[in-house]
Design a protein around this motif. Sequence first.
Motif, PDB file in Angstrom:
ATOM      1  N   TYR A   6       0.840  -1.190   0.000  1.00  0.00           N
ATOM      2  CA  TYR A   6       0.000   0.000   0.000  1.00  0.00           C
ATOM      3  C   TYR A   6       0.878   1.244   0.000  1.00  0.00           C
ATOM      4  O   TYR A   6       2.003   1.230   0.488  1.00  0.00           O
ATOM      5  CB  TYR A   6      -0.887   0.040   1.257  1.00  0.00           C
ATOM      6  CG  TYR A   6      -1.985  -0.984   1.278  1.00  0.00           C
ATOM      7  CD1 TYR A   6      -3.227  -0.706   0.723  1.00  0.00           C
ATOM      8  CD2 TYR A   6      -1.802  -2.222   1.877  1.00  0.00           C
ATOM      9  CE1 TYR A   6      -4.252  -1.639   0.749  1.00  0.00           C
ATOM     10  CE2 TYR A   6      -2.819  -3.159   1.909  1.00  0.00           C
ATOM     11  CZ  TYR A   6      -4.038  -2.857   1.351  1.00  0.00           C
ATOM     12  OH  TYR A   6      -5.050  -3.789   1.374  1.00  0.00           O
ATOM     13  N   CYS A   8       0.346   5.651   0.653  1.00  0.00           N
ATOM     14  CA  CYS A   8      -0.553   6.733   1.040  1.00  0.00           C
ATOM     15  C   CYS A   8      -0.529   7.809  -0.040  1.00  0.00           C
ATOM     16  O   CYS A   8       0.526   8.210  -0.523  1.00  0.00           O
ATOM     17  CB  CYS A   8      -0.126   7.324   2.378  1.00  0.00           C
ATOM     18  SG  CYS A   8      -1.172   8.693   2.918  1.00  0.00           S
ATOM     19  N   THR A  28      -7.217   3.673   5.049  1.00  0.00           N
ATOM     20  CA  THR A  28      -6.640   4.860   5.681  1.00  0.00           C
ATOM     21  C   THR A  28      -5.216   4.580   6.132  1.00  0.00           C
ATOM     22  O   THR A  28      -4.887   3.502   6.610  1.00  0.00           O
ATOM     23  CB  THR A  28      -7.464   5.327   6.897  1.00  0.00           C
ATOM     24  OG1 THR A  28      -7.569   4.258   7.821  1.00  0.00           O
ATOM     25  CG2 THR A  28      -8.846   5.777   6.483  1.00  0.00           C
ATOM     26  N   CYS A  29      -4.366   5.574   5.969  1.00  0.00           N
ATOM     27  CA  CYS A  29      -2.957   5.499   6.354  1.00  0.00           C
ATOM     28  C   CYS A  29      -2.831   5.486   7.874  1.00  0.00           C
ATOM     29  O   CYS A  29      -3.540   6.230   8.568  1.00  0.00           O
ATOM     30  CB  CYS A  29      -2.217   6.694   5.764  1.00  0.00           C
ATOM     31  SG  CYS A  29      -0.456   6.783   6.182  1.00  0.00           S
ATOM     32  N   LEU A  36      -5.407   5.542   1.162  1.00  0.00           N
ATOM     33  CA  LEU A  36      -4.405   4.604   0.672  1.00  0.00           C
ATOM     34  C   LEU A  36      -4.770   4.105  -0.715  1.00  0.00           C
ATOM     35  O   LEU A  36      -5.939   4.074  -1.084  1.00  0.00           O
ATOM     36  CB  LEU A  36      -4.324   3.379   1.591  1.00  0.00           C
ATOM     37  CG  LEU A  36      -3.689   3.551   2.952  1.00  0.00           C
ATOM     38  CD1 LEU A  36      -3.773   2.241   3.729  1.00  0.00           C
ATOM     39  CD2 LEU A  36      -2.239   3.982   2.825  1.00  0.00           C
TER      40      LEU A  36
END
Length: 65
Positions: A6, A8, A28-29, A36
């Motif tokens: 992944y 961001c 979400t980061c 993400l």
Amino acid sequence: MPTYAYACKSCGDEFEIFQSFSDDSLTTCTSCEGPLRKNFNVGGITFKGSGFYRTDSRAAESSNS
């Protein structure tokens, strides 16, 4: 379990995580809580057995002398 990569979109943080096929993708980061995106990588290919070399797939040449 497969490894997913992944990145961001906000802070550029990149990481890999082990997830089951049935797990939902992360959204979400963990660093900045930004969105993400999942990075897709090419998997490794392993050829096993005969027939993968140029000389394996051709008939023996006959010589005409």
